[in-house]
Write a protein that holds these residues in place. Structure first.
Motif, short mmCIF file in Angstrom:
data_model
loop_
_atom_site.label_atom_id
_atom_site.label_comp_id
_atom_site.label_asym_id
_atom_site.label_seq_id
_atom_site.Cartn_x
_atom_site.Cartn_y
_atom_site.Cartn_z
N GLY A 1 0.34 -5.94 7.61
CA GLY A 1 1.28 -6.30 7.13
C GLY A 1 1.66 -5.39 5.69
N GLU A 2 0.46 -5.11 5.07
CA GLU A 2 0.55 -4.59 3.77
C GLU A 2 1.31 -2.85 4.10
N LEU A 3 0.73 -2.44 4.97
CA LEU A 3 0.92 -1.07 5.44
C LEU A 3 2.52 -1.28 5.76
N ARG A 4 2.71 -2.21 6.49
CA ARG A 4 4.16 -2.18 6.89
C ARG A 4 5.24 -2.30 5.76
N LEU A 5 4.62 -2.99 4.63
CA LEU A 5 5.52 -3.24 3.50
C LEU A 5 5.69 -1.98 2.66
#
Length: 73
Positions: free
Chosen positions: A39-43
């Motif tokens: 999720g962090e990477l996709r943000l």
């Protein structure tokens, strides 16, 4: 992952959105959208995509975050 993630953040901070996406690509393959790390990477990816003016890709990336198990994202 930490080194590549920090490099991707640095590239994003400098406005080098293409480089940020290149650095994130292998990490995205390792961490699915349902994980907090994914999720962090996709943000970060969505931010880079918006920086390049690719709002459709950024919106699709944000939609993939629905699968994330981290409610804070």
């Amino acid at each position: 992952m930490a080194d590549a993630l920090e490099q991707a953040r640095a590239a994003l901070d400098c406005g080098d959105y293409g480089r940020c996406q290149q650095l994130l690509a292998p990490l995205l393959d390792l961490h699915g959208a349902s994980t907090p790390e994914g999720g962090e990477l996709r943000l970060l990816l969505a931010t880079a995509q918006m920086g390049q003016g690719d709002t459709a890709a950024a919106a699709a990336t944000c939609r993939s975050l629905r699968a994330c198990s981290d409610a804070n994202l």
